[in-house]
Write a protein that holds these residues in place. Structure first.
Motif, PDB file in Angstrom:
ATOM      1  N   LEU A  52      -6.055  -5.143  -0.953  1.00 47.07           N
ATOM      2  CA  LEU A  52      -5.973  -3.905  -0.912  1.00 47.07           C
ATOM      3  C   LEU A  52      -4.877  -3.102  -1.563  1.00 47.07           C
ATOM      4  O   LEU A  52      -5.000  -2.271  -2.318  1.00 47.07           O
TER       5      LEU A  52
ATOM      6  N   ILE B 118       0.989  -1.125  -0.122  1.00 50.48           N
ATOM      7  CA  ILE B 118      -0.096  -0.086  -0.017  1.00 50.48           C
ATOM      8  C   ILE B 118       0.961   1.143   0.237  1.00 50.48           C
ATOM      9  O   ILE B 118       0.666   2.098  -0.815  1.00 50.48           O
TER      10      ILE B 118
ATOM     11  N   ARG C 199     -12.745   4.960  -6.380  1.00 53.16           N
ATOM     12  CA  ARG C 199     -11.515   5.500  -7.169  1.00 53.16           C
ATOM     13  C   ARG C 199     -11.446   4.785  -8.484  1.00 53.16           C
ATOM     14  O   ARG C 199     -11.500   5.397  -9.613  1.00 53.16           O
TER      15      ARG C 199
ATOM     16  N   ARG D 261     -11.810   2.285  -2.229  1.00 49.03           N
ATOM     17  CA  ARG D 261     -11.049   1.849  -3.601  1.00 49.03           C
ATOM     18  C   ARG D 261     -12.103   1.663  -4.726  1.00 49.03           C
ATOM     19  O   ARG D 261     -11.574   1.920  -5.967  1.00 49.03           O
TER      20      ARG D 261
ATOM     21  N   ALA E  57     -10.037  -4.983  -5.194  1.00 50.46           N
ATOM     22  CA  ALA E  57     -11.027  -4.497  -4.439  1.00 50.46           C
ATOM     23  C   ALA E  57     -12.083  -5.111  -3.912  1.00 50.46           C
ATOM     24  O   ALA E  57     -12.637  -5.073  -2.832  1.00 50.46           O
TER      25      ALA E  57
ATOM     26  N   ALA F 244      -5.122  -3.870  -5.399  1.00 53.19           N
ATOM     27  CA  ALA F 244      -6.192  -2.900  -5.878  1.00 53.19           C
ATOM     28  C   ALA F 244      -5.406  -1.556  -6.073  1.00 53.19           C
ATOM     29  O   ALA F 244      -5.476  -0.914  -6.909  1.00 53.19           O
ATOM     30  N   ASP F 245      -4.666  -0.893  -5.005  1.00 49.18           N
ATOM     31  CA  ASP F 245      -4.125   0.299  -4.967  1.00 49.18           C
ATOM     32  C   ASP F 245      -2.987   0.104  -6.165  1.00 49.18           C
ATOM     33  O   ASP F 245      -2.828   1.093  -6.951  1.00 49.18           O
TER      34      ASP F 245
ATOM     35  N   SER G 212      -4.328   0.273  -9.280  1.00 50.68           N
ATOM     36  CA  SER G 212      -5.151   1.557  -9.926  1.00 50.68           C
ATOM     37  C   SER G 212      -4.158   2.791 -10.224  1.00 50.68           C
ATOM     38  O   SER G 212      -4.698   3.945 -10.641  1.00 50.68           O
TER      39      SER G 212
ATOM     40  N   ALA H 104      -7.639  -3.951 -10.696  1.00 56.20           N
ATOM     41  CA  ALA H 104      -7.835  -3.344  -9.485  1.00 56.20           C
ATOM     42  C   ALA H 104      -9.223  -3.423  -8.920  1.00 56.20           C
ATOM     43  O   ALA H 104      -9.634  -3.678  -7.766  1.00 56.20           O
TER      44      ALA H 104
ATOM     45  N   GLU I 157     -13.092   1.167   3.641  1.00 57.20           N
ATOM     46  CA  GLU I 157     -11.681   1.300   2.727  1.00 57.20           C
ATOM     47  C   GLU I 157     -11.938   0.628   1.401  1.00 57.20           C
ATOM     48  O   GLU I 157     -11.620   1.059   0.648  1.00 57.20           O
ATOM     49  N   CYS I 158     -12.571  -0.556   1.598  1.00 57.69           N
ATOM     50  CA  CYS I 158     -12.658  -1.130   0.111  1.00 57.69           C
ATOM     51  C   CYS I 158     -13.637  -0.358  -0.570  1.00 57.69           C
ATOM     52  O   CYS I 158     -13.359  -0.244  -1.910  1.00 57.69           O
TER      53      CYS I 158
END
Length: 335
Positions: A92, A56, A137, A134, A112, A95-96, A99, A108, A130-131
Protein backbone atom coordinates in the motif's frame (compact mmCIF):
# COMPACT_ATOMS: atom_id res chain seq x y z
CA UNK A 1 2.60 -4.07 33.01
CA UNK A 2 5.85 -4.32 31.07
CA UNK A 3 4.15 -5.80 27.99
CA UNK A 4 6.46 -4.72 25.17
CA UNK A 5 4.24 -6.12 22.39
CA UNK A 6 1.17 -4.18 23.45
CA UNK A 7 3.24 -1.08 24.23
CA UNK A 8 4.46 -1.04 20.61
CA UNK A 9 0.99 -1.82 19.27
CA UNK A 10 -0.53 1.04 21.26
CA UNK A 11 2.11 3.51 20.06
CA UNK A 12 1.55 2.42 16.47
CA UNK A 13 -2.24 2.73 16.79
CA UNK A 14 -1.94 6.24 18.24
CA UNK A 15 0.32 7.32 15.37
CA UNK A 16 -2.13 5.76 12.87
CA UNK A 17 -5.00 7.76 14.38
CA UNK A 18 -2.93 10.97 14.49
CA UNK A 19 -2.12 10.56 10.81
CA UNK A 20 -5.75 10.18 9.76
CA UNK A 21 -7.03 13.16 11.77
CA UNK A 22 -4.24 15.48 10.57
CA UNK A 23 -2.06 15.56 13.71
CA UNK A 24 0.93 14.94 11.49
CA UNK A 25 3.54 16.26 13.91
CA UNK A 26 2.39 13.80 16.57
CA UNK A 27 2.08 11.04 13.96
CA UNK A 28 5.69 11.58 12.86
CA UNK A 29 6.98 11.45 16.43
CA UNK A 30 4.83 8.40 17.15
CA UNK A 31 6.04 6.45 14.13
CA UNK A 32 9.66 7.43 14.82
CA UNK A 33 9.46 6.29 18.43
CA UNK A 34 7.69 3.04 17.52
CA UNK A 35 10.35 2.27 14.91
CA UNK A 36 13.15 2.90 17.42
CA UNK A 37 11.55 0.75 20.11
CA UNK A 38 10.76 -2.06 17.68
CA UNK A 39 14.41 -2.18 16.67
CA UNK A 40 15.53 -2.09 20.31
CA UNK A 41 13.27 -4.98 21.28
CA UNK A 42 14.04 -6.96 18.13
CA UNK A 43 10.39 -6.95 16.98
CA UNK A 44 11.01 -7.26 13.25
CA UNK A 45 7.34 -7.60 12.37
CA UNK A 46 6.28 -4.32 13.98
CA UNK A 47 9.41 -2.62 12.68
CA UNK A 48 8.40 -3.57 9.14
CA UNK A 49 4.79 -2.48 9.59
CA UNK A 50 5.93 0.85 11.04
CA UNK A 51 8.39 1.39 8.20
CA UNK A 52 5.59 0.68 5.71
CA UNK A 53 3.38 3.23 7.45
CA UNK A 54 6.22 5.73 7.28
CA UNK A 55 5.97 5.19 3.53
CA UNK A 56 2.22 5.87 3.59
CA UNK A 57 2.79 8.99 5.70
CA UNK A 58 5.56 10.35 3.47
CA UNK A 59 3.58 9.64 0.29
CA UNK A 60 0.69 11.72 1.67
CA UNK A 61 3.22 14.43 2.56
CA UNK A 62 4.61 14.49 -0.99
CA UNK A 63 8.05 13.03 -0.20
CA UNK A 64 7.67 10.29 -2.79
CA UNK A 65 11.28 9.17 -3.16
CA UNK A 66 11.68 8.56 0.58
CA UNK A 67 8.26 6.90 0.67
CA UNK A 68 9.31 4.50 -2.09
CA UNK A 69 12.53 3.73 -0.22
CA UNK A 70 10.65 2.90 2.97
CA UNK A 71 8.09 0.83 1.09
CA UNK A 72 10.73 -1.19 -0.75
CA UNK A 73 12.73 -1.83 2.42
CA UNK A 74 9.63 -2.96 4.29
CA UNK A 75 8.53 -5.15 1.38
CA UNK A 76 11.92 -6.86 1.05
CA UNK A 77 12.03 -7.64 4.76
CA UNK A 78 8.41 -8.81 4.81
CA UNK A 79 8.88 -11.18 1.88
CA UNK A 80 12.07 -12.61 3.38
CA UNK A 81 10.22 -13.33 6.64
CA UNK A 82 6.92 -14.41 5.11
CA UNK A 83 5.19 -11.64 7.09
CA UNK A 84 1.98 -11.02 5.20
CA UNK A 85 0.69 -8.22 7.42
CA UNK A 86 3.81 -6.17 6.80
CA UNK A 87 3.77 -7.11 3.13
CA UNK A 88 0.24 -5.77 2.73
CA UNK A 89 1.08 -2.34 4.13
CA UNK A 90 4.38 -2.17 2.26
CA UNK A 91 2.46 -2.76 -0.97
CA UNK A 92 0.00 0.00 0.00
CA UNK A 93 2.88 2.38 0.75
CA UNK A 94 4.31 1.76 -2.72
CA UNK A 95 0.88 2.15 -4.31
CA UNK A 96 0.47 5.53 -2.59
CA UNK A 97 3.96 6.71 -3.55
CA UNK A 98 3.59 5.73 -7.21
CA UNK A 99 0.12 7.34 -7.32
CA UNK A 100 1.63 10.69 -6.38
CA UNK A 101 3.52 13.31 -8.30
CA UNK A 102 5.32 10.81 -10.52
CA UNK A 103 1.96 9.48 -11.76
CA UNK A 104 3.43 6.03 -12.37
CA UNK A 105 -0.06 4.61 -12.52
CA UNK A 106 0.82 1.15 -13.82
CA UNK A 107 3.17 0.57 -10.89
CA UNK A 108 0.65 1.99 -8.45
CA UNK A 109 -2.02 -0.35 -9.82
CA UNK A 110 0.34 -3.33 -9.59
CA UNK A 111 1.16 -2.72 -5.92
CA UNK A 112 -2.48 -2.02 -5.01
CA UNK A 113 -3.41 -5.28 -6.74
CA UNK A 114 -0.72 -7.18 -4.83
CA UNK A 115 -1.99 -5.74 -1.57
CA UNK A 116 -5.54 -6.75 -2.52
CA UNK A 117 -4.38 -10.30 -3.19
CA UNK A 118 -2.88 -10.48 0.31
CA UNK A 119 -5.96 -8.98 1.97
CA UNK A 120 -8.23 -11.39 0.11
CA UNK A 121 -6.07 -14.40 0.99
CA UNK A 122 -6.10 -13.39 4.67
CA UNK A 123 -9.85 -12.61 4.52
CA UNK A 124 -9.27 -9.16 6.00
CA UNK A 125 -12.20 -7.12 4.77
CA UNK A 126 -11.12 -3.78 6.23
CA UNK A 127 -7.77 -4.04 4.48
CA UNK A 128 -9.58 -5.17 1.32
CA UNK A 129 -11.57 -1.95 1.40
CA UNK A 130 -8.33 0.05 1.77
CA UNK A 131 -6.92 -1.71 -1.29
CA UNK A 132 -10.02 -1.07 -3.37
CA UNK A 133 -9.92 2.62 -2.43
CA UNK A 134 -6.36 2.74 -3.80
CA UNK A 135 -7.50 1.06 -6.98
CA UNK A 136 -10.31 3.61 -7.30
CA UNK A 137 -7.79 6.41 -6.95
CA UNK A 138 -5.37 5.14 -9.58
CA UNK A 139 -8.26 4.41 -11.97
CA UNK A 140 -9.59 7.94 -11.48
CA UNK A 141 -6.15 9.37 -12.18
CA UNK A 142 -6.05 7.34 -15.39
CA UNK A 143 -9.60 8.57 -16.19
CA UNK A 144 -10.83 4.98 -16.25
CA UNK A 145 -14.09 6.04 -14.67
CA UNK A 146 -16.00 2.77 -14.86
CA UNK A 147 -13.16 0.95 -13.08
CA UNK A 148 -12.91 3.72 -10.50
CA UNK A 149 -16.65 3.56 -9.84
CA UNK A 150 -16.62 -0.21 -9.46
CA UNK A 151 -13.66 -0.20 -7.07
CA UNK A 152 -15.14 2.61 -4.98
CA UNK A 153 -18.57 0.96 -4.86
CA UNK A 154 -17.11 -2.33 -3.66
CA UNK A 155 -15.01 -0.54 -1.04
CA UNK A 156 -18.10 1.38 0.08
CA UNK A 157 -20.17 -1.78 0.47
CA UNK A 158 -17.42 -3.32 2.63
CA UNK A 159 -17.00 -0.19 4.73
CA UNK A 160 -20.73 0.08 5.42
CA UNK A 161 -20.97 -3.57 6.39
CA UNK A 162 -17.99 -3.22 8.75
CA UNK A 163 -19.17 0.09 10.18
CA UNK A 164 -15.82 1.65 9.27
CA UNK A 165 -16.70 5.32 8.90
CA UNK A 166 -13.32 6.58 7.76
CA UNK A 167 -13.26 4.04 4.93
CA UNK A 168 -16.88 4.84 4.09
CA UNK A 169 -15.97 8.52 3.79
CA UNK A 170 -13.00 7.80 1.51
CA UNK A 171 -14.98 5.35 -0.63
CA UNK A 172 -17.83 7.84 -1.06
CA UNK A 173 -15.35 10.51 -2.08
CA UNK A 174 -13.78 8.38 -4.82
CA UNK A 175 -17.21 7.22 -5.94
CA UNK A 176 -18.15 10.89 -6.35
CA UNK A 177 -14.96 11.49 -8.37
CA UNK A 178 -15.88 8.63 -10.69
CA UNK A 179 -19.44 9.92 -11.14
CA UNK A 180 -18.20 13.40 -11.98
CA UNK A 181 -15.65 11.98 -14.40
CA UNK A 182 -18.35 10.00 -16.18
CA UNK A 183 -20.58 13.06 -16.31
CA UNK A 184 -17.84 15.23 -17.81
CA UNK A 185 -17.17 12.57 -20.41
CA UNK A 186 -20.87 12.17 -21.15
CA UNK A 187 -21.01 8.55 -20.02
CA UNK A 188 -23.85 6.81 -18.25
CA UNK A 189 -23.50 5.05 -14.93
CA UNK A 190 -25.13 1.66 -14.56
CA UNK A 191 -24.75 1.43 -10.81
CA UNK A 192 -25.60 3.68 -7.91
CA UNK A 193 -24.11 3.67 -4.40
CA UNK A 194 -24.90 0.44 -2.51
CA UNK A 195 -26.93 2.18 0.18
CA UNK A 196 -29.81 4.63 0.37
CA UNK A 197 -28.08 6.68 3.07
CA UNK A 198 -26.70 9.13 0.51
CA UNK A 199 -29.02 8.82 -2.48
CA UNK A 200 -32.54 7.82 -3.42
CA UNK A 201 -31.36 6.07 -6.59
CA UNK A 202 -31.57 2.31 -6.36
CA UNK A 203 -28.46 0.23 -7.02
CA UNK A 204 -28.34 -0.81 -10.66
CA UNK A 205 -30.49 2.08 -11.89
CA UNK A 206 -28.96 3.87 -14.89
CA UNK A 207 -28.24 7.56 -14.53
CA UNK A 208 -26.58 10.05 -16.84
CA UNK A 209 -25.80 13.72 -17.49
CA UNK A 210 -26.96 16.11 -14.78
CA UNK A 211 -28.15 13.17 -12.71
CA UNK A 212 -24.55 11.96 -12.46
CA UNK A 213 -23.44 15.36 -11.21
CA UNK A 214 -26.27 15.41 -8.71
CA UNK A 215 -25.31 11.96 -7.47
CA UNK A 216 -21.68 13.04 -7.25
CA UNK A 217 -22.63 16.04 -5.14
CA UNK A 218 -24.82 13.92 -2.88
CA UNK A 219 -22.02 11.42 -2.38
CA UNK A 220 -19.32 13.98 -1.69
CA UNK A 221 -21.53 15.85 0.76
CA UNK A 222 -22.15 12.59 2.63
CA UNK A 223 -18.42 11.89 2.54
CA UNK A 224 -17.62 15.34 3.95
CA UNK A 225 -20.20 15.06 6.74
CA UNK A 226 -18.53 11.88 7.98
CA UNK A 227 -15.07 13.39 7.63
CA UNK A 228 -16.03 16.48 9.62
CA UNK A 229 -17.66 14.33 12.28
CA UNK A 230 -14.62 12.11 12.84
CA UNK A 231 -11.89 14.55 11.79
CA UNK A 232 -10.70 12.63 8.72
CA UNK A 233 -8.22 15.08 7.23
CA UNK A 234 -7.82 13.69 3.69
CA UNK A 235 -11.50 13.92 2.84
CA UNK A 236 -11.83 17.31 4.53
CA UNK A 237 -9.71 18.90 1.80
CA UNK A 238 -10.44 16.55 -1.10
CA UNK A 239 -14.22 16.86 -0.72
CA UNK A 240 -14.10 20.66 -0.67
CA UNK A 241 -11.99 20.66 -3.81
CA UNK A 242 -14.54 18.41 -5.53
CA UNK A 243 -17.44 20.59 -4.36
CA UNK A 244 -15.67 23.58 -5.90
CA UNK A 245 -15.60 21.74 -9.22
CA UNK A 246 -19.28 20.88 -8.86
CA UNK A 247 -20.30 24.43 -7.94
CA UNK A 248 -22.40 26.36 -10.50
CA UNK A 249 -20.71 29.14 -12.50
CA UNK A 250 -19.80 32.11 -10.34
CA UNK A 251 -22.60 34.17 -11.81
CA UNK A 252 -25.13 31.71 -10.41
CA UNK A 253 -23.49 31.33 -6.99
CA UNK A 254 -20.97 34.13 -6.36
CA UNK A 255 -17.91 33.02 -4.48
CA UNK A 256 -19.16 29.52 -3.74
CA UNK A 257 -16.32 27.77 -5.55
CA UNK A 258 -13.74 30.10 -4.01
CA UNK A 259 -15.15 29.47 -0.54
CA UNK A 260 -14.79 25.72 -0.97
CA UNK A 261 -11.23 26.12 -2.23
CA UNK A 262 -10.31 28.40 0.66
CA UNK A 263 -11.65 25.77 3.04
CA UNK A 264 -9.58 23.05 1.36
CA UNK A 265 -6.50 25.25 1.46
CA UNK A 266 -6.98 25.93 5.17
CA UNK A 267 -6.85 22.19 5.87
CA UNK A 268 -3.75 21.78 3.69
CA UNK A 269 -2.00 24.71 5.36
CA UNK A 270 -2.49 23.04 8.73
CA UNK A 271 -0.71 19.96 7.37
CA UNK A 272 2.16 22.04 6.00
CA UNK A 273 2.54 23.63 9.43
CA UNK A 274 2.55 20.20 11.05
CA UNK A 275 5.39 19.04 8.79
CA UNK A 276 7.43 22.13 9.63
CA UNK A 277 6.74 21.70 13.35
CA UNK A 278 7.92 18.10 13.12
CA UNK A 279 11.24 19.36 11.75
CA UNK A 280 10.93 17.61 8.39
CA UNK A 281 10.80 19.18 4.90
CA UNK A 282 7.50 20.72 3.81
CA UNK A 283 7.03 18.71 0.63
CA UNK A 284 3.23 18.69 0.62
CA UNK A 285 2.90 20.64 -2.63
CA UNK A 286 5.00 18.01 -4.40
CA UNK A 287 1.71 16.11 -4.16
CA UNK A 288 -0.05 17.32 -7.31
CA UNK A 289 -3.51 16.75 -5.88
CA UNK A 290 -2.68 19.18 -3.07
CA UNK A 291 -0.94 21.69 -5.33
CA UNK A 292 -3.94 21.72 -7.68
CA UNK A 293 -6.14 23.12 -4.90
CA UNK A 294 -3.89 26.18 -4.67
CA UNK A 295 -3.68 26.51 -8.45
CA UNK A 296 -7.47 26.45 -8.82
CA UNK A 297 -7.90 29.07 -6.10
CA UNK A 298 -5.27 31.38 -7.61
CA UNK A 299 -6.82 31.03 -11.07
CA UNK A 300 -10.29 31.77 -9.71
CA UNK A 301 -9.12 34.92 -7.93
CA UNK A 302 -7.10 36.05 -10.95
CA UNK A 303 -10.03 35.49 -13.34
CA UNK A 304 -12.23 37.55 -11.03
CA UNK A 305 -9.80 40.46 -11.29
CA UNK A 306 -8.69 40.19 -7.66
CA UNK A 307 -5.02 40.82 -8.37
CA UNK A 308 -4.09 41.90 -4.85
CA UNK A 309 -5.70 38.83 -3.31
CA UNK A 310 -3.96 36.65 -5.89
CA UNK A 311 -0.56 38.17 -5.07
CA UNK A 312 -1.17 37.79 -1.34
CA UNK A 313 -2.16 34.17 -1.86
CA UNK A 314 0.98 33.33 -3.83
CA UNK A 315 3.12 35.04 -1.21
CA UNK A 316 1.41 33.08 1.54
CA UNK A 317 1.91 29.79 -0.31
CA UNK A 318 5.62 30.47 -0.81
CA UNK A 319 6.06 27.69 -3.37
CA UNK A 320 8.24 28.92 -6.29
CA UNK A 321 7.27 26.18 -8.82
CA UNK A 322 3.60 27.04 -8.41
CA UNK A 323 4.24 30.78 -8.73
CA UNK A 324 6.35 30.24 -11.86
CA UNK A 325 3.68 28.01 -13.41
CA UNK A 326 0.93 30.58 -12.93
CA UNK A 327 3.11 33.52 -14.00
CA UNK A 328 3.97 31.75 -17.26
CA UNK A 329 0.31 30.86 -17.83
CA UNK A 330 -0.91 34.43 -17.27
CA UNK A 331 1.93 35.82 -19.38
CA UNK A 332 0.84 33.67 -22.34
CA UNK A 333 -2.74 34.85 -21.85
CA UNK A 334 -1.62 38.48 -21.74
CA UNK A 335 -3.19 38.92 -18.30
Amino acid sequence: MGNADQHLEARFDLAWCDFHVGRWQQAYYGLTKTLQLARFTGDQGRENVTRAWFGIYLAAAGDFDTAIGNGKDALAQSLSRGDRRSELYAQLALADAYSGRTRRDSEARYHAGQALAVATALRQERQEAECRIRLARVSAQSQEWADAREAASRALALAIRLGSRHLESLARYWHAEALLGESDRGEGAETAPPTEKATDVSPGEAVAGDSLRNLAETEVQASLRIAEDIGLVEVRWRARDLLARLAPPEGAAPGRSVDYLRGAMEVLESLRTALTDAGIPDTLLENEDCATVYVRLARALHADGKQRETSDLLEQIGWPPLTALLAAEWSRDGS
